[in-house]
Design a protein around this motif. Structure first.
Motif, short mmCIF file in Angstrom:
data_model
loop_
_atom_site.label_atom_id
_atom_site.label_comp_id
_atom_site.label_asym_id
_atom_site.label_seq_id
_atom_site.Cartn_x
_atom_site.Cartn_y
_atom_site.Cartn_z
N GLN C 29 0.07 20.97 54.73
CA GLN C 29 -0.27 21.68 54.25
C GLN C 29 -1.72 21.98 54.88
OE1 GLN C 29 -0.69 22.79 49.94
NE2 GLN C 29 0.82 23.49 50.24
N LYS C 30 -2.56 20.94 54.74
CA LYS C 30 -3.56 20.27 55.39
C LYS C 30 -4.22 20.34 57.45
CE LYS C 30 -5.38 18.10 52.22
NZ LYS C 30 -5.42 16.67 51.43
N GLN C 31 -2.58 20.36 58.22
CA GLN C 31 -2.71 20.74 59.39
C GLN C 31 -2.48 22.10 60.05
OE1 GLN C 31 -2.45 17.62 60.34
NE2 GLN C 31 -2.35 16.88 58.06
N ALA C 32 -2.51 22.18 61.60
CA ALA C 32 -2.60 23.32 61.58
C ALA C 32 -0.97 24.14 62.00
CB ALA C 32 -3.78 22.93 62.94
N ILE C 33 0.03 23.60 62.47
CA ILE C 33 0.84 23.70 61.62
C ILE C 33 1.59 24.12 60.85
CG2 ILE C 33 3.42 23.01 62.29
CD1 ILE C 33 1.72 20.36 64.33
N GLN C 34 2.35 25.68 61.75
CA GLN C 34 2.91 26.19 60.82
C GLN C 34 4.72 26.29 60.62
OE1 GLN C 34 1.09 28.69 57.73
NE2 GLN C 34 -0.39 26.75 58.18
N ASN C 35 4.48 26.38 61.56
CA ASN C 35 6.44 26.01 62.00
C ASN C 35 6.27 25.19 62.88
OD1 ASN C 35 7.39 28.66 60.93
ND2 ASN C 35 5.41 29.61 61.81
N GLY C 36 7.08 24.56 62.34
CA GLY C 36 7.72 22.83 63.29
C GLY C 36 9.04 22.11 62.43
N LEU C 37 8.68 21.49 62.07
CA LEU C 37 9.91 19.75 61.85
C LEU C 37 8.94 18.84 61.33
CD1 LEU C 37 12.70 20.08 61.87
CD2 LEU C 37 13.05 18.77 64.27
N ILE C 102 13.06 17.40 58.22
CA ILE C 102 12.92 19.06 57.18
C ILE C 102 12.23 20.12 57.74
CG2 ILE C 102 12.05 19.82 55.06
CD1 ILE C 102 11.91 16.83 53.78
N PRO C 103 13.01 20.78 58.04
CA PRO C 103 11.63 21.84 58.87
C PRO C 103 11.12 22.89 57.64
CG PRO C 103 15.20 21.71 58.83
CD PRO C 103 13.98 21.49 58.12
N LEU C 104 10.10 23.33 58.99
CA LEU C 104 8.39 23.48 58.44
C LEU C 104 8.98 25.54 58.66
CD1 LEU C 104 5.70 22.82 56.35
CD2 LEU C 104 5.16 23.54 59.07
N THR C 105 8.87 26.04 57.75
CA THR C 105 8.12 27.27 58.22
C THR C 105 7.23 28.36 57.43
OG1 THR C 105 10.67 27.41 58.42
CG2 THR C 105 10.10 29.53 58.29
N HIS C 106 6.72 29.19 58.44
CA HIS C 106 5.42 29.92 57.54
C HIS C 106 4.93 28.80 56.26
CE1 HIS C 106 7.47 33.41 59.49
NE2 HIS C 106 8.15 33.11 58.55
N GLY C 107 4.47 27.49 57.19
CA GLY C 107 3.74 26.39 55.98
C GLY C 107 4.75 26.08 54.58
N GLN C 108 5.75 26.21 54.65
CA GLN C 108 6.50 25.85 53.64
C GLN C 108 7.83 24.94 54.24
OE1 GLN C 108 6.69 26.90 50.27
NE2 GLN C 108 4.39 27.55 50.68
N LEU C 109 7.57 23.80 54.14
CA LEU C 109 9.01 22.70 53.91
C LEU C 109 10.45 23.39 53.30
CD1 LEU C 109 7.13 19.33 53.29
CD2 LEU C 109 7.82 20.40 55.23
N ALA C 110 10.90 23.20 54.09
CA ALA C 110 12.25 23.74 53.95
C ALA C 110 13.71 23.46 52.30
CB ALA C 110 14.04 23.87 54.79
N LEU C 111 12.69 22.64 51.75
CA LEU C 111 12.69 21.81 50.20
C LEU C 111 14.06 23.33 49.03
CD1 LEU C 111 10.06 19.09 49.84
CD2 LEU C 111 12.49 18.53 50.40
N GLY C 112 14.84 22.99 48.98
CA GLY C 112 15.21 23.40 47.56
C GLY C 112 14.57 23.63 46.45
#
Lengths: 140, 140, 140
Positions: C29-37, C102-112
């Motif tokens: 959450q402290k990184q600028a990246i919002q979508n990625g891996l 783990i994919p990251l989408t809109h700042g959220q990890l894909a964790l269930g």
């Protein structure tokens, strides 16, 4: 460099290996990315991912037998409130994969001739499982 | 951001752990990318990848013993047409890795001091194994 | 496309599962990246990574029991110079994960909902473990 993602839903109906290769390949082929990296991530702890032989269906049945023997429902587990199949499901998940990453080259996944991608369902009752697909790469 | 890939061939001569660390490191060092992500993907279902201690060779022998005990050739398997070592090989593959991803920083893989990358061959006869290496990242 | 990385240190005090989910999420959450891996890589061969249920703590205890039974300290191992817990630790590492992506989408990890990220310590004595976190993606 671009990226895209999509969640694939798989309905399972009891323990076993459910092949998702063609659905994964089809989704990749619809994306603009031709060279890159595909990541699959299953959002559960009682179902997992595995890459296995997709030629002889007996392989999948033998795999199931192996995992049932190594983590039997009749085991002595503290965690039993969610049913006798739940703790064995967590163990089988720990022993296999929650995530798989596969290179994509000229639009083709690096899968070998006999490799299929499977959702490995470990629970007894019907479930709807979510697999996040993330593709990063380029269109050339 | 750039990417590049290459297929590494490993000739195996019976079951065991074959270290590929230096070949992987050498290939990475020849690429322009200095910071990024390396993915290794083995294109087989009867050989796998693992990261293990590369200091004491006994560790690899003990690992082999463990996997032979847990998935013995003398087991009762439906899938036997490809020889008594094939189904145990699929089980051992399911229990280890088909893919490994390792961060690269300032030209160095994130491998710890004692970590080696191995192809884990599970078949009895000589094989030529393919490991796809994919590197994505930047040259600074 | 950008990337960033950081090494997370985890102090462990004997065998068990140590949850690092909140530290991983906080760093992302402290990184600028919002979508990625996001890739996690543990730099050891006697501790590993796993994603497991983080609701009922009994699951972690049952997991530990399972791995202790399958790879007991009382086993017959060649590799014993580093103590009776070292070779079982290598086996448990081989059976679980050294790396998770783990994919990251809109700042959220894909964790269930029930998925937690754990360092799985397999050694008896206190250790300081290193987990390299690597994030690649975009800020939109």
């Amino acid at each position: 460099m671009q990226q895209t993602n999509h969640t694939l839903h798989t309905d399972t109906n009891g323990p076993g290996l459910y092949e998702i290769s063609s659905r994964v390949v089809n989704w990749c082929q619809k994306q603009a990315i031709q060279n890159g990296l595909l990541t699959l991530f299953i959002r559960h702890t009682s179902a997992s991912l595995t890459i296995q032989e997709n030629a002889d269906p007996d392989v999948c049945h033998d795999l199931q037998d192996f995992f049932n023997q190594i983590a039997p429902q009749q085991g002595s587990y503290r965690h039993s409130a969610e049913g006798p199949d739940d703790m064995p499901a967590h163990i089988k998940t720990a022993l296999t994969q929650t995530q798989l990453t596969i290179p994509l080259t000229h639009g083709q996944l690096a899968l070998g001739t006999w490799q299929g991608i499977y959702v490995f369902e470990h629970r007894q009752h019907a479930q709807r499982r979510q697999v996040v697909m993330h593709l990063i790469g380029e269109d050339f």
